[in-house]
Enzyme design. Structure first.
Site, PDB file in Angstrom:
ATOM      1  N   HIS A  17      -3.497  76.483  53.737  1.00 48.81           N
ATOM      2  CA  HIS A  17      -2.364  76.897  54.634  1.00 48.81           C
ATOM      3  C   HIS A  17      -1.705  75.415  55.381  1.00 48.81           C
ATOM      4  CE1 HIS A  17      -4.434  81.048  55.423  1.00 48.81           C
ATOM      5  NE2 HIS A  17      -3.407  80.989  54.837  1.00 48.81           N
ATOM      6  N   LYS A  41      -5.092  95.148  57.098  1.00 47.19           N
ATOM      7  CA  LYS A  41      -6.643  93.836  57.281  1.00 47.19           C
ATOM      8  C   LYS A  41      -7.487  93.911  57.848  1.00 47.19           C
ATOM      9  CE  LYS A  41      -4.244  90.265  54.184  1.00 47.19           C
ATOM     10  NZ  LYS A  41      -4.385  88.988  54.330  1.00 47.19           N
ATOM     11  N   ARG A  90      -2.001  80.368  44.828  1.00 46.53           N
ATOM     12  CA  ARG A  90      -3.153  79.870  43.966  1.00 46.53           C
ATOM     13  C   ARG A  90      -3.283  80.809  42.421  1.00 46.53           C
ATOM     14  NH1 ARG A  90      -6.592  82.921  48.991  1.00 46.53           N
ATOM     15  NH2 ARG A  90      -4.119  84.260  48.861  1.00 46.53           N
ATOM     16  N   SER A 128      -8.476  83.153  53.883  1.00 45.55           N
ATOM     17  CA  SER A 128      -9.380  83.947  55.083  1.00 45.55           C
ATOM     18  C   SER A 128     -10.607  84.872  55.188  1.00 45.55           C
ATOM     19  CB  SER A 128      -7.749  83.801  55.774  1.00 45.55           C
ATOM     20  OG  SER A 128      -7.218  82.984  56.535  1.00 45.55           O
TER      21      SER A 128
HETATM   22  P1  ADP Z   1      -0.755  86.883  53.470  1.00 41.39           P
HETATM   23  O1  ADP Z   1      -1.456  88.390  54.449  1.00 41.39           O
HETATM   24  O2  ADP Z   1       0.594  87.115  53.265  1.00 41.39           O
HETATM   25  O3  ADP Z   1      -1.673  87.016  52.095  1.00 41.39           O
HETATM   26  P2  ADP Z   1      -2.388  85.192  54.476  1.00 41.39           P
HETATM   27  O4  ADP Z   1      -2.485  83.821  55.230  1.00 41.39           O
HETATM   28  O5  ADP Z   1      -3.142  85.211  53.838  1.00 41.39           O
HETATM   29  O6  ADP Z   1      -1.189  86.005  54.549  1.00 41.39           O
HETATM   30  O7  ADP Z   1      -1.458  83.794  53.507  1.00 41.39           O
HETATM   31  C1  ADP Z   1      -0.577  83.036  53.909  1.00 41.39           C
HETATM   32  C2  ADP Z   1       0.252  82.870  52.319  1.00 41.39           C
HETATM   33  O8  ADP Z   1      -0.339  81.222  52.571  1.00 41.39           O
HETATM   34  C3  ADP Z   1       0.611  83.716  51.281  1.00 41.39           C
HETATM   35  O9  ADP Z   1       1.635  83.303  50.998  1.00 41.39           O
HETATM   36  C4  ADP Z   1      -0.725  82.920  50.647  1.00 41.39           C
HETATM   37  O10 ADP Z   1      -0.964  83.093  49.206  1.00 41.39           O
HETATM   38  C5  ADP Z   1      -0.854  81.854  50.302  1.00 41.39           C
HETATM   39  N1  ADP Z   1      -2.678  80.753  50.956  1.00 41.39           N
HETATM   40  C6  ADP Z   1      -2.959  81.642  51.363  1.00 41.39           C
HETATM   41  N2  ADP Z   1      -4.509  81.118  51.232  1.00 41.39           N
HETATM   42  C7  ADP Z   1      -3.804  80.161  50.457  1.00 41.39           C
HETATM   43  C8  ADP Z   1      -4.665  78.823  50.438  1.00 41.39           C
HETATM   44  N3  ADP Z   1      -6.306  78.205  50.564  1.00 41.39           N
HETATM   45  N4  ADP Z   1      -3.662  77.345  49.391  1.00 41.39           N
HETATM   46  C9  ADP Z   1      -2.852  77.878  49.772  1.00 41.39           C
HETATM   47  N5  ADP Z   1      -1.684  78.781  50.212  1.00 41.39           N
HETATM   48  C10 ADP Z   1      -2.798  80.019  50.991  1.00 41.39           C
END
Ligand code: ADP
Length: 167
Positions: A17, A41, A90, A128
């Protein structure tokens, strides 16, 4: 000013992130990380904790702010005066879901554009969810998350273990 939001659950924020937020901060004058309060979630951190960990993790980026939000991300974009919504992609996990969400968001709010940035190669596998699983099993997560997040995860799972042992 060109403002972008970067919405997500951030339970917790990871280096993946952070990489996206850092790159977005070079493309936009201001980036607001939006911490969604009620994702569908299983969360281990409260909204306040997720916001605080994200704030500590981006403290070195002067044009990045962190705010909680509730409801639709397009409404959060409007409230922040943002024309763009940043998402991270990803290689295998994200495209179809992000595409559907982008289409729906475009329908709800045609003036907000979704800007997808490709995840850094070294964080392609990082989510996460997986991170929490590894941390819960005492795996080494230090190079996957900002320092305050690693410490918070250790505290969280240590507290959980102590509860299980005493309870
Ligand atoms: P959501 O619950 O909306 O998927 P997340 O917090 O998991 O929210 O992720 C927010 C954003 O960050 C999403 O666009 C997700 O694809 C992106 N994201 C999650 N993990 C990574 C990563 N390892 N590298 C780049 N982007 C990521």
């Amino acid at each position: 000013m060109t403002i972008a939001i970067y919405p997500g659950s951030f339970d917790p924020i990871t280096n993946g992130h952070l990489g996206i937020a850092t790159r977005a901060a070079k493309l936009f004058e201001k980036v607001v990380i939006g911490v969604y309060d009620k994702p569908n979630k299983h969360l281990i951190f409260t909204t306040e904790e997720r916001v605080e960990l994200a704030r500590q993790s981006v403290a070195h980026l002067p044009n990045v702010a962190v705010e909680p939000f509730t409801g639709l991300s397009v409404n959060f974009a409007k409230t922040m005066g943002a024309r763009a919504m940043v998402r991270g992609l990803r290689m295998s996990a994200d495209f179809e879901r992000e595409f559907d969400m982008a289409m729906m968001n475009k329908k709800l709010s045609p003036q907000v554009d979704v800007v997808c940035l490709m995840a850094d190669l070294k964080y392609q596998f990082l989510s996460s969810t997986l991170l929490k699983e590894v941390a819960s099993l005492s795996g080494d997560i230090d190079d996957l998350v900002p320092k305050p997040v690693a410490e918070a995860l250790r505290r969280k799972y240590l507290a959980n273990r102590n509860c299980t042992e005493t309870g």
